[in-house]
Scaffold this motif. Sequence first.
Motif, PDB file in Angstrom:
ATOM      1  N   GLY A   1       0.778  -1.226   0.000  1.00  0.00           N
ATOM      2  CA  GLY A   1       0.000   0.000   0.000  1.00  0.00           C
ATOM      3  C   GLY A   1       0.812   1.280   0.000  1.00  0.00           C
ATOM      4  N   LEU A   2       2.037   1.203  -0.457  1.00  0.00           N
ATOM      5  CA  LEU A   2       2.909   2.401  -0.490  1.00  0.00           C
ATOM      6  C   LEU A   2       3.673   2.396  -1.819  1.00  0.00           C
ATOM      7  CD1 LEU A   2       4.079   4.868   0.940  1.00  0.00           C
ATOM      8  CD2 LEU A   2       5.289   3.338   2.478  1.00  0.00           C
ATOM      9  N   TYR A   3       3.371   3.364  -2.685  1.00  0.00           N
ATOM     10  CA  TYR A   3       3.892   3.352  -4.052  1.00  0.00           C
ATOM     11  C   TYR A   3       4.512   4.704  -4.418  1.00  0.00           C
ATOM     12  CZ  TYR A   3       0.498  -0.475  -4.221  1.00  0.00           C
ATOM     13  OH  TYR A   3      -0.218  -1.611  -3.942  1.00  0.00           O
ATOM     14  N   VAL A   4       5.464   4.641  -5.359  1.00  0.00           N
ATOM     15  CA  VAL A   4       6.015   5.872  -5.924  1.00  0.00           C
ATOM     16  C   VAL A   4       5.824   5.828  -7.445  1.00  0.00           C
ATOM     17  CG1 VAL A   4       8.071   7.290  -6.249  1.00  0.00           C
ATOM     18  CG2 VAL A   4       7.721   6.096  -4.085  1.00  0.00           C
ATOM     19  N   PHE A   5       5.243   6.897  -7.997  1.00  0.00           N
ATOM     20  CA  PHE A   5       5.047   7.064  -9.435  1.00  0.00           C
ATOM     21  C   PHE A   5       6.099   8.058  -9.913  1.00  0.00           C
ATOM     22  CE2 PHE A   5       0.903   4.939  -9.728  1.00  0.00           C
ATOM     23  CZ  PHE A   5       0.568   4.875  -8.393  1.00  0.00           C
ATOM     24  N   SER A   6       6.899   7.644 -10.890  1.00  0.00           N
ATOM     25  CA  SER A   6       8.027   8.465 -11.331  1.00  0.00           C
ATOM     26  C   SER A   6       7.970   8.714 -12.827  1.00  0.00           C
ATOM     27  CB  SER A   6       9.353   7.753 -11.027  1.00  0.00           C
ATOM     28  OG  SER A   6       9.445   7.452  -9.664  1.00  0.00           O
ATOM     29  N   GLY A   7       8.566   9.824 -13.224  1.00  0.00           N
ATOM     30  CA  GLY A   7       8.674  10.145 -14.646  1.00  0.00           C
ATOM     31  C   GLY A   7       7.878  11.367 -15.024  1.00  0.00           C
ATOM     32  N   ASP A   8       6.742  11.556 -14.397  1.00  0.00           N
ATOM     33  CA  ASP A   8       5.863  12.683 -14.685  1.00  0.00           C
ATOM     34  C   ASP A   8       6.208  13.841 -13.750  1.00  0.00           C
ATOM     35  OD1 ASP A   8       3.751  14.447 -14.960  1.00  0.00           O
ATOM     36  OD2 ASP A   8       2.418  13.232 -13.731  1.00  0.00           O
ATOM     37  N   GLY A   9       7.265  14.579 -14.050  1.00  0.00           N
ATOM     38  CA  GLY A   9       7.660  15.670 -13.162  1.00  0.00           C
ATOM     39  C   GLY A   9       8.279  15.122 -11.908  1.00  0.00           C
ATOM     40  N   GLY A  10       7.928  15.689 -10.746  1.00  0.00           N
ATOM     41  CA  GLY A  10       8.467  15.196  -9.488  1.00  0.00           C
ATOM     42  C   GLY A  10       7.863  13.848  -9.116  1.00  0.00           C
ATOM     43  N   ASN A  11       8.571  13.109  -8.282  1.00  0.00           N
ATOM     44  CA  ASN A  11       8.042  11.826  -7.815  1.00  0.00           C
ATOM     45  C   ASN A  11       6.733  12.031  -7.064  1.00  0.00           C
ATOM     46  OD1 ASN A  11      10.055  10.098  -8.808  1.00  0.00           O
ATOM     47  ND2 ASN A  11      11.404  10.569  -7.079  1.00  0.00           N
ATOM     48  N   VAL A  12       5.802  11.094  -7.257  1.00  0.00           N
ATOM     49  CA  VAL A  12       4.500  11.142  -6.592  1.00  0.00           C
ATOM     50  C   VAL A  12       4.395   9.890  -5.722  1.00  0.00           C
ATOM     51  CG1 VAL A  12       1.999  11.050  -6.938  1.00  0.00           C
ATOM     52  CG2 VAL A  12       3.433  12.435  -8.483  1.00  0.00           C
ATOM     53  N   THR A  13       4.175  10.088  -4.423  1.00  0.00           N
ATOM     54  CA  THR A  13       4.062   8.964  -3.490  1.00  0.00           C
ATOM     55  C   THR A  13       2.596   8.770  -3.136  1.00  0.00           C
ATOM     56  OG1 THR A  13       6.229   9.533  -2.590  1.00  0.00           O
ATOM     57  CG2 THR A  13       4.863   8.058  -1.258  1.00  0.00           C
ATOM     58  N   ALA A  14       2.148   7.517  -3.126  1.00  0.00           N
ATOM     59  CA  ALA A  14       0.758   7.199  -2.776  1.00  0.00           C
ATOM     60  C   ALA A  14       0.743   6.279  -1.573  1.00  0.00           C
ATOM     61  CB  ALA A  14       0.054   6.531  -3.952  1.00  0.00           C
ATOM     62  N   ILE A  15      -0.070   6.634  -0.558  1.00  0.00           N
ATOM     63  CA  ILE A  15      -0.203   5.824   0.654  1.00  0.00           C
ATOM     64  C   ILE A  15      -1.675   5.438   0.775  1.00  0.00           C
ATOM     65  CG2 ILE A  15       0.213   5.740   3.147  1.00  0.00           C
ATOM     66  CD1 ILE A  15       1.930   8.531   1.976  1.00  0.00           C
ATOM     67  N   VAL A  16      -1.918   4.140   0.796  1.00  0.00           N
ATOM     68  CA  VAL A  16      -3.274   3.613   0.683  1.00  0.00           C
ATOM     69  C   VAL A  16      -3.761   3.126   2.045  1.00  0.00           C
ATOM     70  CG1 VAL A  16      -4.665   1.858  -0.499  1.00  0.00           C
ATOM     71  CG2 VAL A  16      -2.696   2.889  -1.670  1.00  0.00           C
ATOM     72  N   ASP A  17      -5.016   3.411   2.388  1.00  0.00           N
ATOM     73  CA  ASP A  17      -5.633   2.739   3.535  1.00  0.00           C
ATOM     74  C   ASP A  17      -6.871   2.000   3.049  1.00  0.00           C
ATOM     75  OD1 ASP A  17      -7.703   4.554   3.357  1.00  0.00           O
ATOM     76  OD2 ASP A  17      -7.323   5.518   5.295  1.00  0.00           O
ATOM     77  N   ASP A  18      -7.761   1.610   3.950  1.00  0.00           N
ATOM     78  CA  ASP A  18      -8.889   0.778   3.528  1.00  0.00           C
ATOM     79  C   ASP A  18      -9.756   1.457   2.477  1.00  0.00           C
ATOM     80  OD1 ASP A  18      -8.086  -1.196   5.185  1.00  0.00           O
ATOM     81  OD2 ASP A  18      -9.505  -0.753   6.799  1.00  0.00           O
ATOM     82  N   GLY A  19      -9.944   2.754   2.631  1.00  0.00           N
ATOM     83  CA  GLY A  19     -10.911   3.398   1.753  1.00  0.00           C
ATOM     84  C   GLY A  19     -10.400   4.541   0.913  1.00  0.00           C
ATOM     85  N   SER A  20      -9.136   4.922   1.062  1.00  0.00           N
ATOM     86  CA  SER A  20      -8.693   6.119   0.352  1.00  0.00           C
ATOM     87  C   SER A  20      -7.194   6.064   0.060  1.00  0.00           C
ATOM     88  CB  SER A  20      -9.000   7.373   1.186  1.00  0.00           C
ATOM     89  OG  SER A  20      -8.181   7.397   2.344  1.00  0.00           O
ATOM     90  N   THR A  21      -6.779   6.991  -0.787  1.00  0.00           N
ATOM     91  CA  THR A  21      -5.361   7.159  -1.097  1.00  0.00           C
ATOM     92  C   THR A  21      -4.952   8.576  -0.738  1.00  0.00           C
ATOM     93  OG1 THR A  21      -5.400   5.549  -2.891  1.00  0.00           O
ATOM     94  CG2 THR A  21      -3.655   7.195  -2.973  1.00  0.00           C
ATOM     95  N   LEU A  22      -3.837   8.687  -0.028  1.00  0.00           N
ATOM     96  CA  LEU A  22      -3.235   9.993   0.237  1.00  0.00           C
ATOM     97  C   LEU A  22      -2.035  10.131  -0.694  1.00  0.00           C
ATOM     98  CD1 LEU A  22      -2.482  11.706   3.615  1.00  0.00           C
ATOM     99  CD2 LEU A  22      -0.669  11.506   1.914  1.00  0.00           C
ATOM    100  N   LEU A  23      -1.962  11.235  -1.425  1.00  0.00           N
ATOM    101  CA  LEU A  23      -0.862  11.465  -2.356  1.00  0.00           C
ATOM    102  C   LEU A  23       0.102  12.482  -1.791  1.00  0.00           C
ATOM    103  CD1 LEU A  23      -2.109  12.039  -6.025  1.00  0.00           C
ATOM    104  CD2 LEU A  23      -1.207   9.934  -4.995  1.00  0.00           C
ATOM    105  N   ILE A  24       1.378  12.292  -2.130  1.00  0.00           N
ATOM    106  CA  ILE A  24       2.369  13.339  -1.880  1.00  0.00           C
ATOM    107  C   ILE A  24       2.857  13.810  -3.241  1.00  0.00           C
ATOM    108  CG2 ILE A  24       4.585  13.930  -0.818  1.00  0.00           C
ATOM    109  CD1 ILE A  24       4.072  11.619   1.180  1.00  0.00           C
TER     110      ILE A  24
END
Length: 325
Positions: free
Chosen positions: A60-83
């Motif tokens: 439940g912890l991911y980093v999306f890279s390539g599109d500008g700055g790195n984007v971190t996603a933190i997942v819980d039961d019902g939602s995603t928080l992005l950095i």
Amino acid sequence: MNVLNRRPLFVLTQTVVLVVVMMAAASQATGQARTGETVIQKATEQFEDSPLTITSLSQGLYVFSGDGGNVTAIVDDGSTLLIDSGLASRISELSDAIFRTTMRPVTRLVNTHWHFDHTGGNTYFGSSGVTIIAQENVKKELSSAEDVPFIGLRDGHYPPQALPGLTYQGSLTLHQGSRRLTLENYGAAHTDGDTVIYISPANVAVVGDIFSNHFYPIIDLSSGGSIDGMIHSLDQILAQTDEQTKIVPGHGPLTTRADLQDYRDMLVQVRHRIKDLIAAGKTMDEVVAAVPTKDFDARWASGYVTPEAFTKMVFSSMAGTKASS
Ligand SMILES: [Zn+2]
């Protein structure tokens, strides 16, 4: 807009409004930077052309890279928080990838700082009710147009829905499922509104553009950035992390505390050399000509910030000038 139509935009002056460039469609990879391009033009081309990659740090912890700055996603039961929210021109691609990966709606978005390659999706997410969270100065910077010296960035005047609705000054704690996120601002460093996020118990630190892996940093003199502030923030991050900490840089692959230490030591040495040159009465051009970064360039000059641009930013940060040449 095809690649041929996009080219003329890159010969505009350094005050080109970034949003115009970012409206250009993603083009075929071109690789080579042309002579005279600004730091931001080079960076934007790279961001437009890089494939989006997804790295899983833990459940439940991911980093999306390539599109500008790195984007971190933190997942819980019902939602995603992005950095951070990437580049405006690639927001559909990014948001689709986030949903396919997390299968949860984004409900909160933390910005590490105000720059366009970290806040490009703010309008998209803010318009759909996502709560945007940032250090209080991010709101100020996104509300007003800024010219950042030496790199060709002019940005700002974001619409109201792109602005943070929840701000903090020094420190803020959030929870996302079983994880605790500690947001820290150590004073102005890369900008005047930097946030470092520590995610526990995952032992992850998301440091924004205080560190890009691995190239010379931008020091944003238009919004309070300084070489002293960069080093101060790095010292704080080094004190809060250990050898096992996974560090998510503002750009580039996941890194380690050892890399962060090398980078901090490089900044300290460059600062020391430029300080000596200033004390000897050298002008900015003379300092650039002395190439105070010389023995570091092999490792740190591979990104879109040239040794010359970096030297000028450090010099101005110390000499107190804000010349925009
Ligand atoms: Zn930045």
